[in-house]
Design an enzyme around this catalytic site. Structure first.
Site, PDB file in Angstrom:
ATOM      1  NE  ARG A 221      -4.253  -1.481   0.249  1.00  0.00           N
ATOM      2  CZ  ARG A 221      -4.385  -2.552  -0.540  1.00  0.00           C
ATOM      3  NH1 ARG A 221      -3.443  -2.875  -1.401  1.00  0.00           N
ATOM      4  NH2 ARG A 221      -5.479  -3.296  -0.487  1.00  0.00           N
ATOM      5  CG  HIS A 269      -3.341  -1.100  -6.785  1.00  0.00           C
ATOM      6  ND1 HIS A 269      -3.694  -0.478  -5.617  1.00  0.00           N
ATOM      7  CD2 HIS A 269      -3.425  -2.427  -6.499  1.00  0.00           C
ATOM      8  CE1 HIS A 269      -3.984  -1.362  -4.684  1.00  0.00           C
ATOM      9  NE2 HIS A 269      -3.816  -2.573  -5.201  1.00  0.00           N
TER      10      HIS A 269
HETATM   11  P1  NDP Z   1      -1.450 -11.754   4.984  1.00  0.00           P
HETATM   12  O1  NDP Z   1      -2.344 -11.266   6.058  1.00  0.00           O
HETATM   13  O2  NDP Z   1      -1.559 -13.180   4.575  1.00  0.00           O
HETATM   14  O3  NDP Z   1       0.075 -11.520   5.410  1.00  0.00           O
HETATM   15  C1  NDP Z   1       0.506 -10.392   6.088  1.00  0.00           C
HETATM   16  C2  NDP Z   1       1.924 -10.593   6.569  1.00  0.00           C
HETATM   17  O4  NDP Z   1       2.402  -9.368   7.134  1.00  0.00           O
HETATM   18  C3  NDP Z   1       2.025 -11.664   7.676  1.00  0.00           C
HETATM   19  O5  NDP Z   1       3.195 -12.415   7.510  1.00  0.00           O
HETATM   20  C4  NDP Z   1       2.102 -10.811   8.956  1.00  0.00           C
HETATM   21  O6  NDP Z   1       2.806 -11.440  10.032  1.00  0.00           O
HETATM   22  C5  NDP Z   1       2.906  -9.624   8.452  1.00  0.00           C
HETATM   23  N1  NDP Z   1       2.712  -8.473   9.325  1.00  0.00           N
HETATM   24  C6  NDP Z   1       1.553  -7.826   9.619  1.00  0.00           C
HETATM   25  N2  NDP Z   1       1.776  -6.828  10.494  1.00  0.00           N
HETATM   26  C7  NDP Z   1       3.095  -6.869  10.789  1.00  0.00           C
HETATM   27  C8  NDP Z   1       3.934  -6.119  11.637  1.00  0.00           C
HETATM   28  N3  NDP Z   1       3.456  -5.113  12.390  1.00  0.00           N
HETATM   29  N4  NDP Z   1       5.241  -6.425  11.689  1.00  0.00           N
HETATM   30  C9  NDP Z   1       5.741  -7.442  10.951  1.00  0.00           C
HETATM   31  N5  NDP Z   1       5.005  -8.210  10.118  1.00  0.00           N
HETATM   32  C10 NDP Z   1       3.689  -7.917  10.045  1.00  0.00           C
HETATM   33  O7  NDP Z   1      -1.668 -10.785   3.737  1.00  0.00           O
HETATM   34  P2  NDP Z   1      -1.427 -11.087   2.186  1.00  0.00           P
HETATM   35  O8  NDP Z   1      -0.090 -11.689   2.021  1.00  0.00           O
HETATM   36  O9  NDP Z   1      -2.585 -11.787   1.616  1.00  0.00           O
HETATM   37  O10 NDP Z   1      -1.455  -9.582   1.596  1.00  0.00           O
HETATM   38  C11 NDP Z   1      -0.526  -8.630   2.038  1.00  0.00           C
HETATM   39  C12 NDP Z   1      -0.902  -7.247   1.515  1.00  0.00           C
HETATM   40  O11 NDP Z   1      -0.631  -7.146   0.123  1.00  0.00           O
HETATM   41  C13 NDP Z   1      -2.383  -6.869   1.608  1.00  0.00           C
HETATM   42  O12 NDP Z   1      -2.732  -6.456   2.915  1.00  0.00           O
HETATM   43  C14 NDP Z   1      -2.506  -5.758   0.579  1.00  0.00           C
HETATM   44  O13 NDP Z   1      -2.269  -4.517   1.189  1.00  0.00           O
HETATM   45  C15 NDP Z   1      -1.376  -6.068  -0.406  1.00  0.00           C
HETATM   46  N6  NDP Z   1      -1.907  -6.440  -1.729  1.00  0.00           N
HETATM   47  C16 NDP Z   1      -1.569  -5.704  -2.818  1.00  0.00           C
HETATM   48  C17 NDP Z   1      -2.028  -6.046  -4.065  1.00  0.00           C
HETATM   49  C18 NDP Z   1      -1.629  -5.276  -5.268  1.00  0.00           C
HETATM   50  O14 NDP Z   1      -2.148  -5.534  -6.358  1.00  0.00           O
HETATM   51  N7  NDP Z   1      -0.708  -4.342  -5.177  1.00  0.00           N
HETATM   52  C19 NDP Z   1      -2.899  -7.196  -4.266  1.00  0.00           C
HETATM   53  C20 NDP Z   1      -3.162  -7.926  -3.068  1.00  0.00           C
HETATM   54  C21 NDP Z   1      -2.689  -7.554  -1.841  1.00  0.00           C
HETATM   55  P3  NDP Z   1       2.228 -12.758  10.730  1.00  0.00           P
HETATM   56  O15 NDP Z   1       2.412 -13.848   9.688  1.00  0.00           O
HETATM   57  O16 NDP Z   1       3.090 -12.963  11.903  1.00  0.00           O
HETATM   58  O17 NDP Z   1       0.790 -12.475  11.032  1.00  0.00           O
HETATM   59  C1  OXD Z   2      -5.877  -6.178  -2.690  1.00  0.00           C
HETATM   60  C2  OXD Z   2      -5.478  -5.244  -3.710  1.00  0.00           C
HETATM   61  O1  OXD Z   2      -5.734  -5.860  -1.519  1.00  0.00           O
HETATM   62  O2  OXD Z   2      -5.941  -5.376  -4.850  1.00  0.00           O
HETATM   63  O3  OXD Z   2      -6.331  -7.281  -3.031  1.00  0.00           O
HETATM   64  O4  OXD Z   2      -4.657  -4.374  -3.471  1.00  0.00           O
END
Ligand code: NDP
Ligand code: OXD
Length: 309
Positions: A221, A269
């Site tokens: 993001r 995006h």
């Molecule tokens: P998940 O919830 O599966 O994974 C999130 C990861 O971030 C986990 O490993 C979590 O740790 C870690 N995390 C969260 N907070 C912290 C913190 N404070 N410190 C350290 N690590 C942290 O999410 P996804 O992998 O499915 O998606 C990740 C992000 O990707 C989405 O939230 C979205 O913003 C972005 N996204 C972007 C897209 C695009 O097209 N650009 C498309 C889809 C998603 P833990 O495993 O310990 O919980």
């Molecule tokens: C998502 C995105 O969060 O598209 O899936 O960014």
């Protein structure tokens, strides 16, 4: 059963048709002010009013992985929020990140410029060992991306909130692990959810801790990155550049310096798109499970509202 849809910036029609085909007996409709109370809502960036009016929801399904737009709204504490769990996004994210990392490592941007100038010239091969890639976030997307990068034999590091073990990936966790993770990383990939804890996490201080010649790939993001801090570090030579897919304001405003910066690559995006058919199948499967009496806590993708992801 009644399912209401509020998909800001997305054509709702194919979604409504897809859900009607999945649930022929259900009422499937677009949300409007004053709509009849529904059992489920399928949303992307809905307004607060939807939740003020729809007080009988048994579940809210987000058609993306990131729920930061929902986290800003007031939802009843007992309404489960379910995000997309992969649904075809992780392979796209792996493609995008591997492409960005390899393009930078192999200097393909330089070769593109040479070709445009009709110039046949070679660059000295670089060693993968000098380009450790650090992935922030080892969730559904980050883990898949990390594994894909190991296939290209880059040294790969990962950082998450809780401790993780991913084969071939040097894992760090928590605020205690962040400095060591950054200090051993040259190409930094952000795949964190946007929460109060992770907002502005890519800033002058953290980005200055990367190995010299650091490079940023932000696919999570725009709110993770302080734009001016990164530009200043690139312009001073401390960072080599960036590939950015997400921005604080989207579409990225025409006057934003990222557009014309020679060391910054911008995409709209698009690194991991929501795939409609896969997403409908996933959400419909979860609604069927819930209607059949499944415990919501056992479904993948249920958001921990306290953690914000
Ligand atoms: P998940 O919830 O599966 O994974 C999130 C990861 O971030 C986990 O490993 C979590 O740790 C870690 N995390 C969260 N907070 C912290 C913190 N404070 N410190 C350290 N690590 C942290 O999410 P996804 O992998 O499915 O998606 C990740 C992000 O990707 C989405 O939230 C979205 O913003 C972005 N996204 C972007 C897209 C695009 O097209 N650009 C498309 C889809 C998603 P833990 O495993 O310990 O919980
Ligand atoms: C998502 C995105 O969060 O598209 O899936 O960014």
């Amino acid at each position: 059963m009644r399912i209401t849809f509020c998909l800001t910036d997305t054509n709702p029609l194919p979604w409504l048709q897809g859900f009607q085909a999945a649930f022929p007996d259900a009422v499937i409709e677009e949300w409007a002010r004053g709509s009849t109370p529904a059992d489920y809502a399928v949303v992307w960036a809905p307004p607060q009013q939807l939740f003020d009016e729809q007080t009988a929801l048994k579940g809210v399904f987000n058609i993306g992985a990131g729920v930061d737009a929902l986290a800003k709204l007031r939802l009843a504490a007992n309404v489960p929020v379910v995000r997309l769990d992969d649904a075809g996004m992780s392979v796209q994210m792996a493609e995008y990140v591997c492409h960005a990392v390899i393009r930078h490592f192999r200097e393909f941007d330089g070769y593109e410029a040479d070709a445009a100038a009709g110039k046949w010239s070679y660059r000295k091969p670089r060693s993968r060992e000098d380009f450790p890639v650090g992935v922030m976030g080892l969730g559904v997307l980050g883990e898949r991306v990390s594994r894909a990068l190991t296939q290209f034999e880059f040294p790969v590091l990962g950082w998450s909130r809780s401790a993780k073990a991913v084969e071939g990936v040097r894992c760090f966790s928590g605020s205690d692990g962040l400095n060591d993770f950054l200090a051993a990383t040259r190409i930094l990939v952000c795949l964190l959810p946007l929460t109060p804890e992770t907002e502005n996490i890519l800033n002058r201080d953290t980005l200055s801790r990367l190995l010299p010649g650091g490079y940023v790939v932000n696919v999570a993001r725009g709110g993770h990155l302080i734009d001016e801090d990164m530009i200043a570090l690139i312009d001073s030579g401390r960072l080599a550049g960036a590939t950015l897919d997400v921005f604080r304001t989207e579409p990225l405003p025409a006057a934003h310096p990222f557009w014309k910066h020679p060391k910054i690559t911008v995409t709209p995006h698009t690194s991991a798109r929501t795939l409609r058919d896969e997403s409908i199948a996933q959400i419909a499967g979860k609604i069927r499970a819930l209607e059949g009496g499944a415990d919501i806590g056992n479904l993948p993708g249920v958001v921990d509202r306290k953690k914000g992801y």
